[in-house]
Enzyme design. Structure first.
Site, PDB file in Angstrom:
ATOM      1  N   ASP A 105       0.858  -1.195   0.000  1.00  7.49           N
ATOM      2  CA  ASP A 105       0.000   0.000   0.000  1.00  7.49           C
ATOM      3  C   ASP A 105       0.891   1.242   0.000  1.00  7.49           C
ATOM      4  O   ASP A 105       1.754   1.408   0.868  1.00  7.49           O
ATOM      5  CB  ASP A 105      -0.876  -0.013   1.272  1.00  7.49           C
TER       6      ASP A 105
ATOM      7  N   ASN B  32      -0.435   4.556  -0.287  1.00  9.38           N
ATOM      8  CA  ASN B  32      -1.088   5.815   0.122  1.00  9.38           C
ATOM      9  C   ASN B  32      -1.797   5.704   1.470  1.00  9.38           C
ATOM     10  O   ASN B  32      -2.640   6.540   1.793  1.00  9.38           O
ATOM     11  CB  ASN B  32      -2.067   6.267  -0.971  1.00  9.38           C
TER      12      ASN B  32
ATOM     13  N   ASP C  66      -4.150   3.861   2.673  1.00  6.66           N
ATOM     14  CA  ASP C  66      -5.573   3.528   2.858  1.00  6.66           C
ATOM     15  C   ASP C  66      -5.743   2.059   3.255  1.00  6.66           C
ATOM     16  O   ASP C  66      -6.862   1.563   3.348  1.00  6.66           O
ATOM     17  CB  ASP C  66      -6.384   3.846   1.590  1.00  6.66           C
TER      18      ASP C  66
ATOM     19  N   ASP D 192      -1.756  -1.236  -3.885  1.00 10.18           N
ATOM     20  CA  ASP D 192      -2.076  -0.476  -5.093  1.00 10.18           C
ATOM     21  C   ASP D 192      -0.909  -0.509  -6.091  1.00 10.18           C
ATOM     22  O   ASP D 192       0.159  -1.059  -5.787  1.00 10.18           O
ATOM     23  CB  ASP D 192      -2.419   0.972  -4.723  1.00 10.18           C
TER      24      ASP D 192
ATOM     25  N   ASP E 283      -4.438 -10.428 -15.863  1.00 10.55           N
ATOM     26  CA  ASP E 283      -5.404 -11.476 -15.545  1.00 10.55           C
ATOM     27  C   ASP E 283      -6.685 -11.190 -16.346  1.00 10.55           C
ATOM     28  O   ASP E 283      -7.295 -10.130 -16.187  1.00 10.55           O
ATOM     29  CB  ASP E 283      -5.709 -11.456 -14.040  1.00 10.55           C
TER      30      ASP E 283
ATOM     31  N   ASP F 276      -8.694 -16.567 -16.683  1.00 13.35           N
ATOM     32  CA  ASP F 276      -9.493 -17.085 -15.574  1.00 13.35           C
ATOM     33  C   ASP F 276     -10.561 -18.071 -16.059  1.00 13.35           C
ATOM     34  O   ASP F 276     -11.335 -17.747 -16.961  1.00 13.35           O
ATOM     35  CB  ASP F 276     -10.178 -15.885 -14.910  1.00 13.35           C
TER      36      ASP F 276
ATOM     37  N   GLU G  23      -6.251 -20.805 -17.026  1.00 10.78           N
ATOM     38  CA  GLU G  23      -6.609 -21.437 -15.748  1.00 10.78           C
ATOM     39  C   GLU G  23      -7.765 -22.366 -16.081  1.00 10.78           C
ATOM     40  O   GLU G  23      -8.904 -21.943 -16.242  1.00 10.78           O
ATOM     41  CB  GLU G  23      -7.032 -20.412 -14.706  1.00 10.78           C
TER      42      GLU G  23
ATOM     43  N   HIS H  56      -3.420 -17.241  -5.397  1.00  8.66           N
ATOM     44  CA  HIS H  56      -4.334 -16.524  -4.498  1.00  8.66           C
ATOM     45  C   HIS H  56      -5.539 -17.370  -4.098  1.00  8.66           C
ATOM     46  O   HIS H  56      -6.360 -16.938  -3.278  1.00  8.66           O
ATOM     47  CB  HIS H  56      -4.793 -15.234  -5.187  1.00  8.66           C
ATOM     48  N   ASP H  57      -5.652 -18.567  -4.706  1.00  6.94           N
ATOM     49  CA  ASP H  57      -6.775 -19.464  -4.377  1.00  6.94           C
ATOM     50  C   ASP H  57      -6.342 -20.636  -3.512  1.00  6.94           C
ATOM     51  O   ASP H  57      -7.185 -21.460  -3.138  1.00  6.94           O
ATOM     52  CB  ASP H  57      -7.370 -20.064  -5.664  1.00  6.94           C
TER      53      ASP H  57
HETATM   54  O1  TEU Z   1     -10.752 -19.619  -9.815  1.00  2.41           O
HETATM   55  C1  TEU Z   1     -11.492 -20.648 -10.433  1.00  2.41           C
HETATM   56  C2  TEU Z   1     -11.536 -21.803  -9.575  1.00  2.41           C
HETATM   57  O2  TEU Z   1     -11.487 -22.917  -9.992  1.00  2.41           O
HETATM   58  C3  TEU Z   1     -11.723 -21.521  -8.153  1.00  2.41           C
HETATM   59  O3  TEU Z   1     -12.940 -22.129  -7.831  1.00  2.41           O
HETATM   60  C4  TEU Z   1     -10.568 -22.079  -7.363  1.00  2.41           C
HETATM   61  O4  TEU Z   1     -10.032 -23.232  -7.984  1.00  2.41           O
HETATM   62  C5  TEU Z   1     -11.093 -22.481  -6.033  1.00  2.41           C
HETATM   63  O5  TEU Z   1     -11.435 -21.274  -5.405  1.00  2.41           O
HETATM   64  C6  TEU Z   1     -10.068 -23.226  -5.232  1.00  2.41           C
HETATM   65  O6  TEU Z   1     -10.778 -23.783  -4.144  1.00  2.41           O
HETATM   66  C7  TEU Z   1     -10.737 -18.421 -10.586  1.00  2.41           C
HETATM   67  C8  TEU Z   1      -9.977 -17.373  -9.790  1.00  2.41           C
HETATM   68  O7  TEU Z   1      -8.628 -17.807  -9.618  1.00  2.41           O
HETATM   69  C9  TEU Z   1     -10.678 -17.211  -8.464  1.00  2.41           C
HETATM   70  O8  TEU Z   1      -9.960 -16.328  -7.614  1.00  2.41           O
HETATM   71  C10 TEU Z   1     -12.070 -16.660  -8.739  1.00  2.41           C
HETATM   72  O9  TEU Z   1     -12.781 -16.601  -7.511  1.00  2.41           O
HETATM   73  C11 TEU Z   1     -12.832 -17.557  -9.726  1.00  2.41           C
HETATM   74  O10 TEU Z   1     -12.058 -17.985 -10.837  1.00  2.41           O
HETATM   75  C12 TEU Z   1     -14.009 -16.794 -10.309  1.00  2.41           C
HETATM   76  O11 TEU Z   1     -13.504 -15.760 -11.131  1.00  2.41           O
HETATM   77 CA    CA Z   2      -3.504   1.965  -1.206  1.00  5.78          CA
END
Ligand code: TEU
Ligand code: CA
Length: 557
Positions: A21, A23, A25, A29, A98, A199, A256, A329-330
């Protein structure tokens, strides 16, 4: 084997909201990313993938896009983006965006128009169906719990959403939708970006017929991905995308591809370049799943992981290309999931896991904080969670069906939930781990005092510098990128052993996934004895035994 820049790349994934971050908040960013580009460059990274930065109501933290050609207010402006791209290119790195085009946000102007009336010009941008016997058109269930259909009072029809209702699926069978998407992609390519992560791109081609799917014992819905993934026009649409956009630029493209099989991956990532460069598959992410999907505390059984990864290594060899990842991130943090995040074993197992992945064939992906050995965090109540997937599964498995107690569910969310990957990046031991001078949007992992970048960048023995050496090795030793993969001792429950071979080089990779001290298997004893040196290892010396979480890469030819 055909060479390509994206086969030799190492990608760093940034989840902007939690990265830096600038700024105050409390939200990461674009200017914050710019401040940290030298940290990423120093690691040896060649490509940066940023999770969605477009305008979004953030129902799913940016994976619900309301304007594909403008920047999310919290992340900055298009001028900030232009500066970010310039700064990345000036450092000799590339930027992958993405692309979320299976669905938009329900606040996208296309959907706001589409839902107004059945004869609206945008109606067929989405998938609308009449009720069947007064209820949803099919028994399909969303990825995020509940039905995949949402009833819309205004026009008395349902619309399809394979994720949350605020993420209506686009109708890819409509050529006007495809043209809109391709034009938008071209617009970003003309700005100079270097690729796309796509995605859930395997879900865009829906079945010809909308009919009920199979419902598993004890479930209410039929999982939508099982009927929508790898659909009838999937490869036709991607080849059209390739012909109209991708083939005109020098891009890294990674699909993906939820529910992809090895056979399908050979089409998506075909080596003639007519579709995508590579895909993210999920079979290895499901080895510790059960009848409740990932929502289980099932332990890893190493031969299951080896069976999947070795099959993908051999299966795509020469005909397509692998991505290599443990984290994103998942996914929960791999050092907590399949390593050992307590005490001395955290560093050892983080380096072991990195070695195991980075010595394979494919393009490696490093998720922010993985290079520091960042760990999962404990969540004691769902009110501490941000992720819509976690909130919905809590209602599904605790409130509605009582499959788990509150404590069981919170323990499982703490082990497998996506929020583990979304705690703010740990930069130093100052307040909020140096992520923000304000109040962080999401709780910082309390272990930031000891696990942070400042404590590692200058330490030659840190996890950060181990990753830097692994990435350096990949650039020095062509056998790591293009060599043949061969798995060894597949049934061994503790050790992951494989070789990589080229005409004049061969390496032997040994990874101990346990805290047990083990003998060197007889089958590789000679190779070990006649080794020509160690390329990398997570212990400072060598031993007759294989020590707890030991990783070692021998040069054997
Ligand atoms: O994820 C797709 C997906 O298969 C997700 O269901 C993921 O495998 C699952 O959360 C794991 O348990 C993509 C993106 O990476 C995810 O962040 C999004 O929430 C999703 O699509 C919808 O856009
Ligand atoms: Ca920020």
């Amino acid at each position: 084997m055909q060479k390509a820049w994206w086969k030799e790349a190492v990608v760093y994934q940034i989840y902007p909201r939690s990265f830096m971050d600038s700024n105050g908040d409390g939200i990461g960013d674009l200017q914050g990313i710019i401040k940290k580009l030298d940290y990423i460059k120093n690691l040896g990274i060649t490509v940066i993938w940023v999770s969605p930065i477009y305008k979004s109501p953030n129902k799913d933290n940016g994976y619900d896009i309301s304007d594909y050609q403008d920047i999310m207010d919290e992340f900055g402006t298009m001028e900030d983006f232009d500066e970010l791209l310039k700064e990345i290119h000036q450092r000799g790195m590339k930027l992958v965006m993405d692309l979320v085009v299976n669905h938009t946000s329900d606040q996208h102007k296309w959907f706001l128009e589409s839902r107004k009336s059945k004869d609206n010009k945008y109606r067929d941008y989405y998938i609308w169906k009449d009720p069947v016997d007064g209820h949803e058109p099919t028994n399909w269930g969303s990825y995020f719990s509940g039905s995949a259909w949402q009833f819309d009072e205004t026009t008395g029809q349902y619309y399809l959403h394979q994720f949350v209702p605020e993420q209506p699926d686009l109708n890819w069978d409509n050529p006007v939708v495809r043209k809109e998407v391709f034009d938008m992609m071209t617009w970003w390519c003309e700005k100079g970006i270097d690729g796309f992560r796509m995605d859930v791109i395997s879900l865009i081609s829906k079945p010809e017929e909308y009919k009920d799917g199979p419902v598993k014992e004890g479930e209410k819905y039929s999982f939508c991905g099982a009927v929508t993934a790898n659909g009838p026009h999937e490869h036709e649409y991607l080849q059209e995308m390739n012909q109209k956009v991708l083939s005109r630029y020098n891009l890294l493209t990674v699909g993906e591809t939820s529910c992809v099989t090895l056979e399908e991956a050979k089409k998506y990532a075909r080596s003639d370049g007519k579709e995508l460069s590579m895909v993210f598959q999920f079979e290895h992410m499901d080895v510790d799943s059960d009848e409740h999907g990932k929502w289980t505390d099932k332990k890893l059984y190493l031969p299951d992981l080896k069976e999947v990864l070795n099959r993908w290594q051999k299966g795509l060899e020469e005909v397509a290309w692998n991505s290599l990842y443990w984290n994103n991130h998942d996914q929960p943090r791999v050092v907590s999931r399949w390593g050992n995040d307590s005490g001395e074993y955290r560093e050892l197992s983080a380096k072991m896991l990195a070695t195991c992945l980075h010595m394979m064939q494919g393009t490696p992906y490093v998720y922010q904080g993985e290079e520091l050995g960042m760990t999962n965090m404990h969540f004691s109540d769902v009110s501490e969670c941000d992720d819509i997937e976690e909130k919905n599964i809590y209602i599904d498995l605790v409130t509605d069906t009582k499959v788990y107690t509150h404590d069981q569910m919170m323990d499982i969310i703490s082990k497998k939930g996506r929020d583990n990957a979304r705690t703010p990046m740990q930069w130093d031991d100052s307040e909020n781990a140096g992520f923000t001078t304000g109040t962080p949007w999401f709780a910082v992992n309390p272990n930031y005092k000891t696990i942070n970048a400042a404590a590692q960048v200058e330490d030659p023995d840190s996890i950060y510098n181990y990753y830097r050496k692994l990435i350096e090795l990949r650039k020095e030793e062509e056998v790591i990128v293009y060599g043949t993969f061969d798995g060894l001792e597949d049934a061994d429950e503790n050790l992951y052993i494989y070789t990589r071979s080229s005409e004049n080089k061969k390496i032997l990779v040994i990874c101990n996934f346990t805290e047990k001290e083990l003998d060197v298997p007889a089958s590789i004893a000679d190779m070990v004895k006649e080794n020509r040196g160690i390329l990398i290892g997570n212990y400072k010396d060598i031993s007759e035994k294989i020590r707890p979480y030991e990783a070692v890469v021998y040069l054997t030819k």
